[in-house]
Design an enzyme around this catalytic site. Structure first.
Site, mmCIF file in Angstrom:
data_model
loop_
_atom_site.group_PDB
_atom_site.id
_atom_site.type_symbol
_atom_site.label_atom_id
_atom_site.label_comp_id
_atom_site.label_asym_id
_atom_site.label_seq_id
_atom_site.Cartn_x
_atom_site.Cartn_y
_atom_site.Cartn_z
ATOM 1 N N GLN A 74 21.835 -38.489 -32.971
ATOM 2 C CA GLN A 74 21.567 -37.568 -32.102
ATOM 3 C C GLN A 74 20.086 -37.371 -32.210
ATOM 4 O OE1 GLN A 74 23.139 -35.656 -29.428
ATOM 5 N NE2 GLN A 74 24.237 -37.535 -29.241
ATOM 6 N N SER A 75 19.251 -38.224 -32.533
ATOM 7 C CA SER A 75 17.498 -37.586 -32.647
ATOM 8 C C SER A 75 16.868 -37.388 -31.344
ATOM 9 C CB SER A 75 17.066 -39.071 -33.543
ATOM 10 O OG SER A 75 15.241 -38.146 -33.195
#
Ligand SMILES: *Cc1c(COP(=O)(O)O)cnc(C)c1O
Length: 329
Positions: A74-75
């Site tokens: 989920q960067s």
């Protein structure tokens, strides 16, 4: 000598500074202000675009046409990189820690929409070999005729640091406009570049304030070393002799929760309460942990009640959605 490298102009800058009146009152402590770096854009929102303005300019100057970077599944950094690449007509290749679960949410969903190429790797591979994996991918793209440019995790390297070097200058000019002085500047620390940039600028410009980071993973020792190393790199680009010792790198540890991306139930409850109190949305991976830490430290009396504190909202809203089921209404 002492020149800031050239950069793109793609972020909405300067970002606003607002006072959190009700939170300041509730904590009966210092005046808390927030700088809305979550509003640097939509697809590119958050702190990473300030750094990418510098990294991607360097990539363009070198004639590169593919941006390769890495991060958690989920960067925010990977999503911002994918968005910048697509916007400029470049390709992006994201090396993500995790596996393809077939259902896409939050930042991962946006990466797909933006047309990024994605390679999933295990946590083990990420920890030990992410750089060599990116180098191998670079080679394979070169064999296909592309010219890739590698951006390290979080764009937290010498060149990326200038994003927050400039942000500090922005804050100083906003202080003049607002007729205020900030005694403390607070930021969430994930890969260290934001903290490093603010600190370098604060030292070089001789601004009388303290930069304090709340780490969202690992520990104080780890980030002192990491930030120190980033500073060494950016100092050599900037050609400054300014010395910053590890002792001057201020990190408050103790609010990591169960690990990166994992927020304690009390911390999630705090994020919900703050949303209702101030109409302010924080994320459970970065800003929610740092603001929770700040509130706890204010309650403990760590800060002088007369101080002005500036919290940098570094973004991250898209990381909230994949965790929505953890919030208890
Ligand atoms: C990456 C990130 C941070 C941490 O910034 P670093 O420069 O990596 O330390 C903080 N907040 C958000 C929302 C982020 O995406």
């Amino acid at each position: 000598m002492n020149k800031i490298p050239p950069k793109l102009n793609i972020a909405n800058l300067p970002t606003r500074i607002e006072k959190l009146e009700r939170l300041s009152k509730e904590l009966q402590g210092p005046n808390i202000f927030i700088k809305r770096d979550d509003e640097t854009g939509t697809e590119i929102s958050g702190n990473k675009v300030r750094k990418l303005e510098f990294s991607v300019q360097e990539a363009l100057n070198l004639g590169c046409d593919v941006l390769i970077t890495c991060g958690g599944i989920q960067s925010n950094h990977c999503r911002a990189t994918a968005a910048v690449a697509t916007k400029l007509g470049l390709k992006s290749l994201l090396v993500l820690r995790g596996s393809d679960e077939g259902s896409y949410d939050g930042n991962l969903f946006l990466n797909k929409l933006l047309g990024a190429d994605i390679k999933f790797i295990t946590s083990e591979e990420y920890k030990n070999n992410r750089l060599s994996i990116m180098e191998d991918l670079k080679l394979s793209y070169e064999n296909k005729g592309y010219k890739p440019y590698i951006i390290p995790e979080g764009a937290s390297n010498g060149i990326g640091t200038f994003g927050y070097f400039n942000a500090m200058k922005e804050i100083i000019s906003q202080e003049k406009e607002l007729g205020l002085h900030f005694d403390k500047i607070i930021v969430a620390v994930g890969s260290g570049g934001t903290h490093a940039g603010l600190l370098l600028s604060q030292k070089i410009l001789n601004h009388n304030c303290e930069i304090i980071g709340f780490n969202v993973c690992d520990d104080e020792e780890y980030f002192k070393n990491r930030i120190y190393n980033i500073l060494e790199e950016s100092k050599s680009i900037f050609k400054t002799e300014t010395n910053i010792s590890k002792k001057e790198i201020h990190i408050i540890d103790g609010y990591v929760g169960q690990g990166y991306g994992l927020c304690s139930p009390e911390n999630l409850a705090f994020i919900m309460d703050l949303a209702k109190l101030e109409g302010l949305i924080l994320d459970p991976v970065y800003t929610g942990k740092a603001m929770f830490g700040l509130a706890q430290e204010i309650r403990k009396g760590t800060f002088n009640k007369k101080e002005n504190i500036l919290f940098i909202h570094t973004g991250g809203v898209f990381g909230l959605y994949p965790q929505k089921d953890l919030f208890l209404f």
